[in-house]
Scaffold this motif. Structure first.
Motif, PDB file in Angstrom:
ATOM      1  N   LYS A   1      94.160  92.989  70.776  1.00 21.34           N
ATOM      2  CA  LYS A   1      93.327  92.524  71.880  1.00 21.34           C
ATOM      3  C   LYS A   1      91.980  93.235  71.845  1.00 21.34           C
ATOM      4  CE  LYS A   1      93.275  91.772  76.819  1.00 21.34           C
ATOM      5  NZ  LYS A   1      93.941  91.891  78.093  1.00 21.34           N
ATOM      6  N   ILE A   2      90.942  92.466  72.102  1.00 21.23           N
ATOM      7  CA  ILE A   2      89.591  93.001  72.258  1.00 21.23           C
ATOM      8  C   ILE A   2      89.103  92.531  73.622  1.00 21.23           C
ATOM      9  CG2 ILE A   2      87.217  92.992  71.404  1.00 21.23           C
ATOM     10  CD1 ILE A   2      88.358  92.219  68.625  1.00 21.23           C
ATOM     11  N   SER A   3      88.662  93.459  74.446  1.00 21.62           N
ATOM     12  CA  SER A   3      88.128  93.100  75.763  1.00 21.62           C
ATOM     13  C   SER A   3      86.702  93.614  75.874  1.00 21.62           C
ATOM     14  CB  SER A   3      88.962  93.728  76.878  1.00 21.62           C
ATOM     15  OG  SER A   3      90.278  93.259  76.841  1.00 21.62           O
ATOM     16  N   TYR A   4      85.814  92.720  76.274  1.00 24.02           N
ATOM     17  CA  TYR A   4      84.415  93.082  76.495  1.00 24.02           C
ATOM     18  C   TYR A   4      84.088  92.945  77.972  1.00 24.02           C
ATOM     19  CZ  TYR A   4      83.203  92.249  71.514  1.00 24.02           C
ATOM     20  OH  TYR A   4      83.111  92.288  70.163  1.00 24.02           O
ATOM     21  N   THR A   5      83.299  93.864  78.470  1.00 16.42           N
ATOM     22  CA  THR A   5      82.639  93.695  79.755  1.00 16.42           C
ATOM     23  C   THR A   5      81.155  93.829  79.482  1.00 16.42           C
ATOM     24  OG1 THR A   5      84.501  94.655  80.961  1.00 16.42           O
ATOM     25  CG2 THR A   5      82.377  94.572  82.112  1.00 16.42           C
ATOM     26  N   THR A   6      80.412  92.773  79.734  1.00 19.58           N
ATOM     27  CA  THR A   6      78.979  92.817  79.515  1.00 19.58           C
ATOM     28  C   THR A   6      78.335  93.534  80.692  1.00 19.58           C
ATOM     29  OG1 THR A   6      79.072  90.719  78.315  1.00 19.58           O
ATOM     30  CG2 THR A   6      76.911  91.419  79.118  1.00 19.58           C
ATOM     31  N   THR A   7      77.663  94.639  80.407  1.00 22.37           N
ATOM     32  CA  THR A   7      76.996  95.379  81.473  1.00 22.37           C
ATOM     33  C   THR A   7      75.523  94.995  81.575  1.00 22.37           C
ATOM     34  OG1 THR A   7      76.562  97.256  80.013  1.00 22.37           O
ATOM     35  CG2 THR A   7      78.591  97.314  81.345  1.00 22.37           C
ATOM     36  N   GLN A   8      74.971  94.502  80.483  1.00 24.41           N
ATOM     37  CA  GLN A   8      73.594  93.987  80.486  1.00 24.41           C
ATOM     38  C   GLN A   8      73.447  92.996  79.354  1.00 24.41           C
ATOM     39  OE1 GLN A   8      70.866  97.278  79.951  1.00 24.41           O
ATOM     40  NE2 GLN A   8      70.080  96.990  81.993  1.00 24.41           N
ATOM     41  N   CYS A   9      72.644  91.982  79.577  1.00 21.62           N
ATOM     42  CA  CYS A   9      72.284  91.043  78.519  1.00 21.62           C
ATOM     43  C   CYS A   9      70.948  90.439  78.894  1.00 21.62           C
ATOM     44  CB  CYS A   9      73.329  89.938  78.370  1.00 21.62           C
ATOM     45  SG  CYS A   9      72.898  88.710  77.105  1.00 21.62           S
ATOM     46  N   PHE A  10      70.015  90.522  77.980  1.00 20.74           N
ATOM     47  CA  PHE A  10      68.769  89.802  78.205  1.00 20.74           C
ATOM     48  C   PHE A  10      68.308  89.216  76.888  1.00 20.74           C
ATOM     49  CE2 PHE A  10      67.428  94.128  77.349  1.00 20.74           C
ATOM     50  CZ  PHE A  10      66.295  94.000  76.562  1.00 20.74           C
ATOM     51  N   GLU A  11      67.554  88.144  76.983  1.00 20.89           N
ATOM     52  CA  GLU A  11      67.061  87.417  75.821  1.00 20.89           C
ATOM     53  C   GLU A  11      65.565  87.602  75.744  1.00 20.89           C
ATOM     54  OE1 GLU A  11      65.217  84.219  75.667  1.00 20.89           O
ATOM     55  OE2 GLU A  11      65.431  84.071  73.503  1.00 20.89           O
ATOM     56  N   THR A  12      65.097  87.891  74.544  1.00 15.72           N
ATOM     57  CA  THR A  12      63.673  88.008  74.310  1.00 15.72           C
ATOM     58  C   THR A  12      63.362  87.527  72.902  1.00 15.72           C
ATOM     59  OG1 THR A  12      61.763  89.501  74.326  1.00 15.72           O
ATOM     60  CG2 THR A  12      63.858  90.466  73.667  1.00 15.72           C
ATOM     61  N   ALA A  13      62.539  86.519  72.813  1.00 19.42           N
ATOM     62  CA  ALA A  13      62.068  85.984  71.528  1.00 19.42           C
ATOM     63  C   ALA A  13      63.205  85.641  70.568  1.00 19.42           C
ATOM     64  CB  ALA A  13      61.094  86.968  70.879  1.00 19.42           C
ATOM     65  N   GLY A  14      64.260  85.030  71.085  1.00 18.99           N
ATOM     66  CA  GLY A  14      65.367  84.614  70.230  1.00 18.99           C
ATOM     67  C   GLY A  14      66.402  85.697  69.978  1.00 18.99           C
ATOM     68  N   TYR A  15      66.176  86.886  70.500  1.00 16.93           N
ATOM     69  CA  TYR A  15      67.131  87.979  70.364  1.00 16.93           C
ATOM     70  C   TYR A  15      67.845  88.192  71.691  1.00 16.93           C
ATOM     71  CZ  TYR A  15      65.020  89.427  65.931  1.00 16.93           C
ATOM     72  OH  TYR A  15      64.580  89.472  64.648  1.00 16.93           O
ATOM     73  N   PHE A  16      69.161  88.321  71.634  1.00 14.40           N
ATOM     74  CA  PHE A  16      69.949  88.681  72.804  1.00 14.40           C
ATOM     75  C   PHE A  16      70.314  90.153  72.640  1.00 14.40           C
ATOM     76  CE2 PHE A  16      70.309  84.166  72.653  1.00 14.40           C
ATOM     77  CZ  PHE A  16      70.409  83.770  73.978  1.00 14.40           C
ATOM     78  N   VAL A  17      69.938  90.951  73.597  1.00 16.87           N
ATOM     79  CA  VAL A  17      70.258  92.373  73.589  1.00 16.87           C
ATOM     80  C   VAL A  17      71.381  92.556  74.608  1.00 16.87           C
ATOM     81  CG1 VAL A  17      69.367  94.707  73.925  1.00 16.87           C
ATOM     82  CG2 VAL A  17      67.869  92.915  72.976  1.00 16.87           C
ATOM     83  N   VAL A  18      72.533  92.996  74.132  1.00 15.94           N
ATOM     84  CA  VAL A  18      73.741  92.997  74.946  1.00 15.94           C
ATOM     85  C   VAL A  18      74.369  94.388  74.944  1.00 15.94           C
ATOM     86  CG1 VAL A  18      75.952  91.856  75.357  1.00 15.94           C
ATOM     87  CG2 VAL A  18      74.136  90.627  74.144  1.00 15.94           C
TER      88      VAL A  18
END
Length: 172
Positions: free
Chosen positions: A89-106
């Motif tokens: 099992k792999i569990s993710y909790t996204t604490t931040q995500c923003f998109e800039t110029a085609g890049y998603f920083v997560v």
């Protein structure tokens, strides 16, 4: 500090701190979901033909940085890594995500359930926490780049604690 740079940085930090998940249905969100559910064929289908995956943080374990190119190599790496470690099992909790110029920083808090034997812990299954910064570039609806920066010390600390609690497996 240049005032425009400082202003831009403040705007980015403020806007990033108010966004906690990748846009629902975005390629980045679907791609991360494929990894989380260990759907390697879906993951592979979402990669551009010349996609690149890197993780330079493996040097933490005195290992070479990871660098894979192409969907079969990238998905194969993830598949074999999960099979080798007994990941169930792999569990993710996204604490931040923003998109800039085609890049998603997560920013992700993760928890991975793996076979204790893989980490030399005398227990069938163990859960390892961690933090990951993933940078995902999407072009033409496909993942072109995926760069992971993993903070491995939490997992290593957890392994040491579990080894003290449950014992260390005898090496053959």
């Amino acid at each position: 500090m240049n005032k425009m740079f400082a202003f831009g940085l403040c705007v980015q930090l403020l806007s990033a701190s108010t966004i906690y998940a990748c846009p629902e249905g975005s390629v980045a969100q679907q791609y991360l979901s494929a990894i989380e559910t260990m759907n390697w064929s879906k993951m592979e289908s979402m990669l551009a033909d010349d996609a690149v995956y890197t993780d330079p943080t493996m040097i933490y374990f005195d290992s070479d940085p990871i660098h894979r190119v192409g969907p079969p190599s990238i998905a194969g790496f993830w598949r074999s890594g999960s099979e080798e470690s007994g990941t169930s099992k792999i569990s993710y909790t996204t604490t931040q995500c923003f998109e800039t110029a085609g890049y998603f920083v997560v920013n992700l808090d993760i928890n991975v359930r793996v076979a204790g034997a893989y980490w030399n812990v005398d227990k069938d299954w163990i859960s390892l926490p961690g933090k990951v910064l993933s940078i995902i570039r999407v072009t033409d609806g496909k993942v072109k780049e995926h760069h992971d920066y993993v903070e491995y010390s939490a997992a290593e600390t957890t392994v040491s604690e579990l080894q003290r609690k449950y014992g260390v497996l005898e090496t053959k």
